[in-house]
Scaffold this motif. Structure first.
Motif, PDB file in Angstrom:
ATOM      1  N   GLY A 195      -1.330   5.246   4.219  1.00 15.06           N
ATOM      2  CA  GLY A 195      -0.594   4.292   5.029  1.00 15.06           C
ATOM      3  C   GLY A 195       0.447   3.503   4.260  1.00 15.06           C
ATOM      4  N   VAL A 196       0.871   4.015   3.097  1.00 15.89           N
ATOM      5  CA  VAL A 196       1.906   3.357   2.295  1.00 15.89           C
ATOM      6  C   VAL A 196       3.228   4.070   2.549  1.00 15.89           C
ATOM      7  N   THR A 197       4.167   3.370   3.119  1.00 19.84           N
ATOM      8  CA  THR A 197       5.484   3.951   3.397  1.00 19.84           C
ATOM      9  C   THR A 197       6.481   3.475   2.356  1.00 19.84           C
ATOM     10  N   THR A 217       4.204   2.668 -14.256  1.00 18.54           N
ATOM     11  CA  THR A 217       4.015   1.901 -13.014  1.00 18.54           C
ATOM     12  C   THR A 217       3.567   2.850 -11.908  1.00 18.54           C
ATOM     13  N   PRO A 218       2.277   3.159 -11.822  1.00 17.87           N
ATOM     14  CA  PRO A 218       1.780   4.104 -10.812  1.00 17.87           C
ATOM     15  C   PRO A 218       2.265   3.733  -9.412  1.00 17.87           C
ATOM     16  N   PRO A 219       2.836   4.694  -8.689  1.00 21.51           N
ATOM     17  CA  PRO A 219       3.407   4.378  -7.375  1.00 21.51           C
ATOM     18  C   PRO A 219       2.392   4.032  -6.295  1.00 21.51           C
ATOM     19  N   LEU A 220       1.155   4.483  -6.428  1.00 21.26           N
ATOM     20  CA  LEU A 220       0.169   4.270  -5.367  1.00 21.26           C
ATOM     21  C   LEU A 220      -0.948   3.344  -5.832  1.00 21.26           C
ATOM     22  N   PRO A 221      -1.534   2.577  -4.897  1.00 21.85           N
ATOM     23  CA  PRO A 221      -2.643   1.699  -5.271  1.00 21.85           C
ATOM     24  C   PRO A 221      -3.855   2.514  -5.717  1.00 21.85           C
ATOM     25  N   ALA A 222      -4.601   1.965  -6.649  1.00 19.71           N
ATOM     26  CA  ALA A 222      -5.785   2.650  -7.167  1.00 19.71           C
ATOM     27  C   ALA A 222      -7.031   1.866  -6.800  1.00 19.71           C
ATOM     28  N   GLY A 223      -8.106   2.584  -6.505  1.00 13.11           N
ATOM     29  CA  GLY A 223      -9.380   1.941  -6.197  1.00 13.11           C
ATOM     30  C   GLY A 223      -9.290   1.028  -4.991  1.00 13.11           C
ATOM     31  N   ASP A 224      -9.714  -0.227  -5.181  1.00 12.91           N
ATOM     32  CA  ASP A 224      -9.710  -1.213  -4.088  1.00 12.91           C
ATOM     33  C   ASP A 224      -8.403  -1.993  -4.006  1.00 12.91           C
ATOM     34  N   GLU A 225      -7.440  -1.598  -4.798  1.00  8.14           N
ATOM     35  CA  GLU A 225      -6.160  -2.300  -4.801  1.00  8.14           C
ATOM     36  C   GLU A 225      -5.467  -2.173  -3.448  1.00  8.14           C
ATOM     37  N   PRO A 285      -2.256  -2.073  -0.891  1.00  5.15           N
ATOM     38  CA  PRO A 285      -0.833  -1.709  -0.955  1.00  5.15           C
ATOM     39  C   PRO A 285       0.043  -2.955  -0.912  1.00  5.15           C
ATOM     40  N   SER A 286       1.081  -2.962  -1.696  1.00  8.22           N
ATOM     41  CA  SER A 286       1.966  -4.117  -1.785  1.00  8.22           C
ATOM     42  C   SER A 286       3.418  -3.670  -1.715  1.00  8.22           C
ATOM     43  N   ALA A 287       4.312  -4.656  -1.719  1.00 11.21           N
ATOM     44  CA  ALA A 287       5.744  -4.340  -1.739  1.00 11.21           C
ATOM     45  C   ALA A 287       6.096  -3.557  -2.996  1.00 11.21           C
ATOM     46  N   ALA A 288       5.415  -3.842  -4.105  1.00 14.54           N
ATOM     47  CA  ALA A 288       5.671  -3.113  -5.343  1.00 14.54           C
ATOM     48  C   ALA A 288       5.360  -1.635  -5.173  1.00 14.54           C
ATOM     49  N   HIS A 289       4.254  -1.333  -4.510  1.00 15.23           N
ATOM     50  CA  HIS A 289       3.896   0.070  -4.282  1.00 15.23           C
ATOM     51  C   HIS A 289       4.917   0.753  -3.368  1.00 15.23           C
ATOM     52  N   ARG A 290       5.397   0.041  -2.361  1.00 16.53           N
ATOM     53  CA  ARG A 290       6.378   0.644  -1.454  1.00 16.53           C
ATOM     54  C   ARG A 290       7.674   0.966  -2.199  1.00 16.53           C
ATOM     55  N   SER A 291       8.099   0.044  -3.071  1.00 20.67           N
ATOM     56  CA  SER A 291       9.322   0.290  -3.840  1.00 20.67           C
ATOM     57  C   SER A 291       9.135   1.451  -4.806  1.00 20.67           C
ATOM     58  N   ALA A 309       9.178   4.712  -2.897  1.00 21.89           N
ATOM     59  CA  ALA A 309      10.537   5.064  -2.478  1.00 21.89           C
ATOM     60  C   ALA A 309      11.337   5.613  -3.656  1.00 21.89           C
ATOM     61  N   LEU A 310      11.154   5.035  -4.842  1.00 23.39           N
ATOM     62  CA  LEU A 310      11.853   5.519  -6.031  1.00 23.39           C
ATOM     63  C   LEU A 310      11.380   6.920  -6.401  1.00 23.39           C
ATOM     64  N   ALA A 311      10.075   7.164  -6.292  1.00 23.82           N
ATOM     65  CA  ALA A 311       9.541   8.501  -6.575  1.00 23.82           C
ATOM     66  C   ALA A 311      10.110   9.526  -5.606  1.00 23.82           C
ATOM     67  N   GLU A 312      10.199   9.154  -4.325  1.00 18.00           N
ATOM     68  CA  GLU A 312      10.762  10.076  -3.338  1.00 18.00           C
ATOM     69  C   GLU A 312      12.229  10.367  -3.643  1.00 18.00           C
ATOM     70  N   ALA A 313      12.980   9.349  -4.054  1.00 16.78           N
ATOM     71  CA  ALA A 313      14.388   9.546  -4.396  1.00 16.78           C
ATOM     72  C   ALA A 313      14.522  10.487  -5.587  1.00 16.78           C
ATOM     73  N   ALA A 314      13.652  10.332  -6.581  1.00 18.44           N
ATOM     74  CA  ALA A 314      13.696  11.221  -7.746  1.00 18.44           C
ATOM     75  C   ALA A 314      13.428  12.660  -7.335  1.00 18.44           C
ATOM     76  N   GLY A 315      12.432  12.861  -6.474  1.00 16.63           N
ATOM     77  CA  GLY A 315      12.134  14.215  -5.998  1.00 16.63           C
ATOM     78  C   GLY A 315      13.298  14.825  -5.242  1.00 16.63           C
ATOM     79  N   THR A 316      13.994  14.006  -4.478  1.00 13.72           N
ATOM     80  CA  THR A 316      15.152  14.489  -3.720  1.00 13.72           C
ATOM     81  C   THR A 316      16.274  14.942  -4.647  1.00 13.72           C
ATOM     82  N   VAL A 317      16.559  14.154  -5.681  1.00 14.43           N
ATOM     83  CA  VAL A 317      17.610  14.523  -6.634  1.00 14.43           C
ATOM     84  C   VAL A 317      17.235  15.800  -7.382  1.00 14.43           C
ATOM     85  N   LEU A 318      15.974  15.927  -7.761  1.00 14.21           N
ATOM     86  CA  LEU A 318      15.526  17.138  -8.449  1.00 14.21           C
ATOM     87  C   LEU A 318      15.687  18.359  -7.539  1.00 14.21           C
ATOM     88  N   ALA A 319      15.302  18.218  -6.275  1.00 17.28           N
ATOM     89  CA  ALA A 319      15.442  19.343  -5.340  1.00 17.28           C
ATOM     90  C   ALA A 319      16.906  19.707  -5.144  1.00 17.28           C
TER      91      ALA A 319
END
Length: 355
Positions: free
Chosen positions: A255-257, A312-320, A322-328, A331-341
């Motif tokens: 549920g992290v967008t 800076t792991p993009p996804l929350p771990a354990g009981d952490e 989700p926060s704005a930091a995880h969403r950012s 989004a950065l990880a998705e952008a990197a994947g897009t540029v690589l593709a």
């Protein structure tokens, strides 16, 4: 602000100076902006004043002063200096950095594989021709893709009878006598046939092996291209892409967008820089007919992605939670994947979502 943004800002300043009668010179189709070399001043530099000095019949530093006055104060630019014989040196506004990074990530995610594509070559026809040799054919086809990212039209022709297995490397021939600017593609020969490379390495590894070295260098085509490990740059690039896609899938499950927020700016300067450089890399590779530049850039993106991922792991771990930091970060990880593709596509290499 990206190099492409700076280029547009500089061209706008040239048009203003011409419209106001302060500068009498034709407005160029594009303004080349490059990162400042070590020891230089500012973050980026542009030599357009030297280009315009002759047509304008003015000293280059005087042209640079006209443009500096019209560029200073533009959003994202902190300082503009005139250096050397007439270079414009730009220092970006650090306070606007987080917003610019967020805007870039949004742009990449919105444009997808079209990120970095422009229309500066629109209407221009390029006629590429190459000898009946596998590396020349592969390089010609990749150069054609690069020129198309700039809006150009391209035909590719072979000066001899085409190798019947080139089609498996997506090498297509075009009209031999189409009008337009003609260029011969003649890299150092591979010393192998398409059939031999395909049977031993497969399509993707063969393409990487043929395209990764500069055209004037020998192409190493050993079995190390098949190694599934960090020692193989092709594996590293494709694995970085697959990992980015996996993070997006896992984020959706949790549920992290992905949504990059300036207030949750991600401290990953190498990755941000690599993503910002992508349009400029495509433009330079097209201009110089050098797909090897794209391959090396993808390696830099992959390296920066893994550094960011580990720090800076993009996804929350354990009981952490989700926060704005995880969403950012996501989004950065998705952008990197897009540029690589997108970069792999230009090279004709597949970007599988799983490895």
């Amino acid at each position: 602000m990206t190099p492409a943004d700076l280029s547009r800002t500089v061209l706008h300043a040239v048009r203003r100076a011409v419209d106001e009668g302060a500068l009498r010179a034709p407005v160029p189709a594009h303004a080349r902006v490059e990162r400042t070399r070590p020891g230089g001043s500012g973050d980026y530099a542009c030599a357009i004043a030297l280009q315009l000095a002759g047509p304008a019949a003015l000293p280059a530093r005087e042209v640079a002063a006209l443009l500096r006055d019209r560029v200073a104060g533009a959003p994202g630019i902190g300082r503009v200096e005139i250096t050397g014989p007439g270079f414009l040196s730009f220092t970006l506004d650090a306070s606007a950095g987080a917003g610019a990074r967020a805007a870039r990530v949004r742009e990449i995610r919105e444009l997808g594989l079209r990120y970095g594509r422009v229309t500066t070559e629109a209407g221009r026809l390029h006629r590429l021709h190459h000898p009946r040799e596998v590396r020349a054919a592969v390089v010609a086809q990749s150069v054609a893709r690069l020129l198309r990212t700039q809006g150009g039209r391209v035909s590719v022709g072979c000066t001899g009878a085409p190798d019947p297995r080139w089609q498996e490397l997506r090498v297509r021939t075009g009209p031999r006598h189409a009008p337009g600017e003609s260029a011969a593609i003649r890299p150092v020969p591979a010393g192998a046939t398409a059939a031999g490379l395909l049977d031993r390495l497969g399509r993707d590894a063969a393409l990487w092996g043929l395209l990764r070295p500069a055209a004037h260098d020998h192409a190493p085509l050993g079995d190390d291209l098949l190694v599934q490990g960090e020692s193989n740059p092709l594996f590293l690039v494709r694995y970085a892409h697959a990992r980015a896609r996996a993070l997006v899938r896992e984020g959706a499950r949790l549920g992290v967008t992905g949504a990059y927020e300036p207030s949750a700016d991600v401290p990953a300067p190498a990755l941000h820089t690599a993503l910002a450089d992508h349009p400029g890399v495509l433009a330079a590779a097209a201009r110089r007919q050098a797909p090897d530049r794209v391959a090396r850039h993808l390696e830099a993106v992959a390296d920066a992605f893994f550094d960011f991922h580990d720090a800076t792991p993009p996804l929350p771990a354990g009981d952490e939670k989700p926060s704005a930091a995880h969403r950012s970060r996501l989004a950065l990880a998705e952008a990197a994947g897009t540029v690589l593709a997108g970069g792999l596509f230009v090279l004709g290499i597949s970007a599988p979502p799983h490895l």
